[in-house]
Design a protein around this motif. Structure first.
Motif, PDB file in Angstrom:
ATOM      1  N   ALA A 179       0.809  -1.223   0.000  1.00 57.24           N
ATOM      2  CA  ALA A 179       0.000   0.000   0.000  1.00 57.24           C
ATOM      3  C   ALA A 179       0.842   1.272   0.000  1.00 57.24           C
ATOM      4  N   SER A 180       2.157   1.153  -0.171  1.00 61.90           N
ATOM      5  CA  SER A 180       2.989   2.356  -0.072  1.00 61.90           C
ATOM      6  C   SER A 180       2.803   3.302  -1.250  1.00 61.90           C
ATOM      7  N   ARG A 181       2.466   2.740  -2.415  1.00 56.15           N
ATOM      8  CA  ARG A 181       2.336   3.599  -3.607  1.00 56.15           C
ATOM      9  C   ARG A 181       1.504   2.869  -4.657  1.00 56.15           C
ATOM     10  N   GLY A 182       1.351   3.519  -5.811  1.00 55.96           N
ATOM     11  CA  GLY A 182       0.689   2.874  -6.953  1.00 55.96           C
ATOM     12  C   GLY A 182      -0.747   2.477  -6.673  1.00 55.96           C
ATOM     13  N   ALA A 202       2.632  -2.222   4.398  1.00 54.09           N
ATOM     14  CA  ALA A 202       3.687  -1.753   3.496  1.00 54.09           C
ATOM     15  C   ALA A 202       5.051  -1.980   4.135  1.00 54.09           C
ATOM     16  N   ARG A 203       6.096  -1.880   3.310  1.00 53.95           N
ATOM     17  CA  ARG A 203       7.454  -2.035   3.866  1.00 53.95           C
ATOM     18  C   ARG A 203       7.918  -0.765   4.544  1.00 53.95           C
ATOM     19  N   SER A 204       7.321   0.383   4.122  1.00 53.18           N
ATOM     20  CA  SER A 204       7.687   1.635   4.786  1.00 53.18           C
ATOM     21  C   SER A 204       6.412   2.311   5.286  1.00 53.18           C
ATOM     22  N   HIS A 246      -4.306  -8.911  -2.222  1.00 51.21           N
ATOM     23  CA  HIS A 246      -2.872  -9.198  -2.355  1.00 51.21           C
ATOM     24  C   HIS A 246      -2.375  -8.418  -3.578  1.00 51.21           C
ATOM     25  N   ASN A 247      -1.882  -7.220  -3.311  1.00 46.67           N
ATOM     26  CA  ASN A 247      -1.498  -6.312  -4.392  1.00 46.67           C
ATOM     27  C   ASN A 247       0.018  -6.196  -4.554  1.00 46.67           C
ATOM     28  N   ALA A 248       0.784  -6.409  -3.451  1.00 51.87           N
ATOM     29  CA  ALA A 248       2.244  -6.199  -3.515  1.00 51.87           C
ATOM     30  C   ALA A 248       2.826  -7.010  -4.665  1.00 51.87           C
ATOM     31  N   ALA A 314      10.001 -13.810 -16.477  1.00 46.04           N
ATOM     32  CA  ALA A 314       9.864 -14.101 -15.042  1.00 46.04           C
ATOM     33  C   ALA A 314       8.548 -13.515 -14.502  1.00 46.04           C
ATOM     34  N   TYR A 315       8.270 -12.258 -14.868  1.00 48.47           N
ATOM     35  CA  TYR A 315       7.047 -11.602 -14.393  1.00 48.47           C
ATOM     36  C   TYR A 315       5.817 -12.356 -14.906  1.00 48.47           C
ATOM     37  N   ARG A 316       5.856 -12.653 -16.205  1.00 51.42           N
ATOM     38  CA  ARG A 316       4.722 -13.334 -16.832  1.00 51.42           C
ATOM     39  C   ARG A 316       4.425 -14.673 -16.120  1.00 51.42           C
ATOM     40  N   SER A 349      -4.074  -1.328 -17.855  1.00 50.71           N
ATOM     41  CA  SER A 349      -2.751  -0.707 -17.917  1.00 50.71           C
ATOM     42  C   SER A 349      -2.808   0.580 -17.090  1.00 50.71           C
ATOM     43  N   VAL A 350      -2.134   0.564 -15.930  1.00 47.84           N
ATOM     44  CA  VAL A 350      -2.286   1.668 -14.966  1.00 47.84           C
ATOM     45  C   VAL A 350      -0.964   2.419 -14.826  1.00 47.84           C
ATOM     46  N   LYS A 351      -1.044   3.749 -14.842  1.00 46.35           N
ATOM     47  CA  LYS A 351       0.177   4.567 -14.761  1.00 46.35           C
ATOM     48  C   LYS A 351       0.724   4.556 -13.327  1.00 46.35           C
ATOM     49  N   THR A 352       1.817   3.826 -13.148  1.00 47.29           N
ATOM     50  CA  THR A 352       2.458   3.734 -11.819  1.00 47.29           C
ATOM     51  C   THR A 352       3.968   3.664 -12.044  1.00 47.29           C
ATOM     52  N   ASP A 353       4.719   3.565 -10.926  1.00 43.29           N
ATOM     53  CA  ASP A 353       6.173   3.403 -11.063  1.00 43.29           C
ATOM     54  C   ASP A 353       6.491   2.149 -11.871  1.00 43.29           C
TER      55      ASP A 353
HETATM   56  N1  LIG Z   1       0.488  -0.879 -13.237  1.00 44.05           N
HETATM   57  C1  LIG Z   1       0.004  -1.753 -14.088  1.00 44.05           C
HETATM   58  O1  LIG Z   1      -0.283  -1.430 -15.252  1.00 44.05           O
HETATM   59  C2  LIG Z   1      -0.243  -3.174 -13.654  1.00 44.05           C
HETATM   60  C3  LIG Z   1      -0.771  -4.047 -14.599  1.00 44.05           C
HETATM   61  C4  LIG Z   1      -1.025  -5.357 -14.224  1.00 44.05           C
HETATM   62  C5  LIG Z   1      -0.777  -5.763 -12.929  1.00 44.05           C
HETATM   63  N2  LIG Z   1      -0.237  -4.893 -12.037  1.00 44.05           N
HETATM   64  C6  LIG Z   1       0.005  -5.389 -10.681  1.00 44.05           C
HETATM   65  O2  LIG Z   1      -0.562  -4.487  -9.756  1.00 44.05           O
HETATM   66  C7  LIG Z   1       0.131  -4.551  -8.509  1.00 44.05           C
HETATM   67  C8  LIG Z   1       0.522  -3.135  -8.063  1.00 44.05           C
HETATM   68  O3  LIG Z   1       1.380  -2.620  -9.062  1.00 44.05           O
HETATM   69  P1  LIG Z   1       1.692  -1.065  -9.249  1.00 44.05           P
HETATM   70  O4  LIG Z   1       1.585  -0.821 -10.695  1.00 44.05           O
HETATM   71  O5  LIG Z   1       0.895  -0.262  -8.307  1.00 44.05           O
HETATM   72  O6  LIG Z   1       3.231  -1.062  -8.903  1.00 44.05           O
HETATM   73  P2  LIG Z   1       4.132  -0.116  -7.963  1.00 44.05           P
HETATM   74  O7  LIG Z   1       3.700   1.285  -8.065  1.00 44.05           O
HETATM   75  O8  LIG Z   1       5.516  -0.505  -8.308  1.00 44.05           O
HETATM   76  O9  LIG Z   1       3.760  -0.641  -6.506  1.00 44.05           O
HETATM   77  C9  LIG Z   1       4.143  -1.913  -6.090  1.00 44.05           C
HETATM   78  C10 LIG Z   1       3.806  -2.029  -4.623  1.00 44.05           C
HETATM   79  O10 LIG Z   1       4.213  -3.328  -4.183  1.00 44.05           O
HETATM   80  C11 LIG Z   1       4.997  -3.161  -3.016  1.00 44.05           C
HETATM   81  N3  LIG Z   1       5.956  -4.225  -2.828  1.00 44.05           N
HETATM   82  C12 LIG Z   1       6.932  -4.662  -3.662  1.00 44.05           C
HETATM   83  N4  LIG Z   1       7.638  -5.646  -3.080  1.00 44.05           N
HETATM   84  C13 LIG Z   1       7.104  -5.818  -1.837  1.00 44.05           C
HETATM   85  C14 LIG Z   1       7.410  -6.655  -0.745  1.00 44.05           C
HETATM   86  N5  LIG Z   1       8.407  -7.519  -0.793  1.00 44.05           N
HETATM   87  N6  LIG Z   1       6.634  -6.578   0.360  1.00 44.05           N
HETATM   88  C15 LIG Z   1       5.621  -5.706   0.441  1.00 44.05           C
HETATM   89  N7  LIG Z   1       5.316  -4.850  -0.547  1.00 44.05           N
HETATM   90  C16 LIG Z   1       6.046  -4.917  -1.663  1.00 44.05           C
HETATM   91  C17 LIG Z   1       5.727  -1.845  -3.230  1.00 44.05           C
HETATM   92  O11 LIG Z   1       6.234  -1.410  -1.988  1.00 44.05           O
HETATM   93  P3  LIG Z   1       7.606  -0.558  -1.831  1.00 44.05           P
HETATM   94  O12 LIG Z   1       7.225   0.875  -1.964  1.00 44.05           O
HETATM   95  O13 LIG Z   1       8.078  -0.928  -0.463  1.00 44.05           O
HETATM   96  O14 LIG Z   1       8.526  -1.021  -2.914  1.00 44.05           O
HETATM   97  C18 LIG Z   1       4.581  -1.013  -3.769  1.00 44.05           C
HETATM   98  O15 LIG Z   1       3.745  -0.573  -2.733  1.00 44.05           O
HETATM   99  C19 LIG Z   1       1.332  -5.448  -8.750  1.00 44.05           C
HETATM  100  O16 LIG Z   1       1.071  -6.740  -8.253  1.00 44.05           O
HETATM  101  C20 LIG Z   1       1.463  -5.466 -10.260  1.00 44.05           C
HETATM  102  O17 LIG Z   1       2.090  -6.631 -10.739  1.00 44.05           O
HETATM  103  C21 LIG Z   1       0.040  -3.606 -12.357  1.00 44.05           C
END
Ligand SMILES: NC(=O)c1ccc[n+]([C@@H]2O[C@H](COP(=O)([O-])OP(=O)(O)OC[C@H]3O[C@@H](n4cnc5c(N)ncnc54)[C@H](OP(=O)(O)O)[C@@H]3O)[C@@H](O)[C@H]2O)c1
Length: 402
Positions: A179-182, A202-204, A246-248, A314-316, A349-353
């Protein structure tokens, strides 16, 4: 880092005694018990534990010295259990920290141990990565202190929040990982508006200014001890969860790695967070679920059959495992006649880090996800229990894919 061990043809029963050298410093002895001989020095595995104890001690001492704490003595005791088959590896390890000194501030001491354990100690991190389950305990001047909640402030606050806030939220309690970001961060806020009482993890530390949202609780899904701690903490405080998301997740380190180029380190890192951590967290938090509840696993279309390509291997593959895990969990619940609703999902497709060129904002994505998780969709979700839901950006609808 270079070391050398030297064996110099000693006779039985001293034929398992060694000298070990490193670049700088005295030689030390290493000895494996042989027959009735008196063991004269640590054996190789004891040396690993002694290495871990001194590695974490250095972190704790230096942190406490920086904090100007009057530390007089630190003893770190490790007690490890090994597997029974060869190669025998450490399976479980209790690490007890005994910290002594007049007028030590327990909160600072707990923080120093917490930082070593979760962030700095390389030896314990290596053992954890090899599958060893670590349990740290802290004793300050002989009194046991909770490392994560030294003065029970979080526990007390949680009890009040449950009574004053969570019990009045019509949708109950939701827990979100990452939940820290994205997406995770936006989803916490969105769920709170949908009358959920939300526990972000979250980790932080993350700050939310909303009474429906509790303080973020520490969870690193790649650290089994952090998962166990959190589930025990929630259990101790009688928390019942109505929703887990379960989003992490992490994306490929080497973002382009195709199937034949992907390496062990990359697969391991990604699976650690996206698969192993998710499964470990889910199975521990399961005990906290209320009888009618929902578990959502954030996966990706990249892990689904309909997206046939070999890049980002790997991700896939990790996200494919998440889809499969969700199906298996739903089947097991069905077999046990449990009414828990399970789904995996692709948020679009979501705009995140993780995806800087994503097409929609995190806020929109969070609205879409919370709609899918709402009671309006419960019947449809239950009909497709264990299914994989894709948010179709062109039609702006959720579809359950086969
Ligand atoms: N964005 C997209 O278009 C998209 C598309 C398909 C699926 N997804 C999935 O959606 C989910 C969220 O993605 P996002 O786009 O929001 O990415 P993001 O902005 O990179 O956020 C990822 C989150 O996961 C946390 N995380 C990573 N490793 C962790 C760990 N070991 N323990 C606890 N938390 C951890 C990060 O925490 P830290 O800040 O501590 O690193 C961050 O809060 C992911 O599972 C991703 O695969 C995203």
């Amino acid at each position: 880092m270079k070391i050398k061990t030297i064996w110099q043809g000693k006779e039985y029963p001293h034929n398992w005694e060694f000298y070990a050298e490193c670049d700088e410093g005295e030689k030390i002895q290493i000895s494996v018990k042989n027959g009735d001989a008196v063991k004269i020095a640590p054996n190789p595995k004891e040396l690993v534990l002694q290495g871990m104890a001194s590695c974490t001690s250095v972190d704790v001492i230096s942190t406490l010295q920086k904090m100007r704490q009057p530390l007089e003595e630190l003893i770190v005791e490790c007690d490890a259990e090994q597997t029974t088959v060869h190669p025998k590896v450490f399976e479980k390890c209790n690490i007890n920290y005994y910290v002594n000194g007049k007028e030590l501030n327990v909160e600072k001491v707990a923080n120093a141990v917490f930082l070593s354990f979760t962030k700095y100690c390389g030896v314990s991190a290596m053992l954890e990565k090899s599958g060893c389950h670590m349990t740290p305990k802290l004793f300050v001047n002989n009194k046991e202190i909770d490392i994560f909640d030294p003065e029970n402030k979080i526990s007390d606050k949680l009890k009040h929040w449950i009574k004053d806030v969570a019990n009045n939220c019509s949708n109950g309690v939701a827990l979100v990982t990452g939940a820290s970001r994205g997406i995770g961060n936006a989803l916490v806020k969105q769920l709170s508006q949908e009358d959920f009482a939300v526990i972000p993890t979250a980790r932080s530390k993350v700050l939310y200014e909303n009474t429906n949202i509790f303080d973020s609780l520490y969870l690193d899904v790649t650290k089994p001890n952090s998962i166990s701690y959190l589930s025990n903490f929630l259990k101790k405080n009688s928390i019942e969860l109505n929703l887990i998301v379960h989003n992490a997740g992490v994306f490929s380190l080497d973002s382009g790695a195709d199937s034949l180029d992907v390496n062990y380190t990359e697969i391991h890192k990604i699976y650690e967070a996206n698969v192993f951590g998710l499964i470990e967290a889910n199975n521990k938090f399961m005990q906290l679920m209320s009888s009618c509840s929902t578990i959502a696993f954030v996966s990706s279309l990249m892990g689904h059959d309909s997206y046939d390509t070999y890049s980002y291997a790997a991700y896939r593959m990790s996200k494919r495992s998440v889809i499969q895990f969700a199906k298996n969990v739903a089947l097991q619940f069905q077999n046990q006649n449990k009414k828990i609703c399970i789904l995996s999902l692709h948020p679009g497709s979501v705009k995140t880090d993780m995806n800087p060129s994503g097409k929609i904002s995190v806020e929109n994505s969070a609205k879409n996800i919370s709609y899918l998780l709402s009671n309006k969709m419960l019947e449809t979700r239950m009909k497709n229990n264990g299914g994989f839901w894709n948010f179709d950006l062109t039609k702006e609808v959720w579809e359950c894919l086969k």
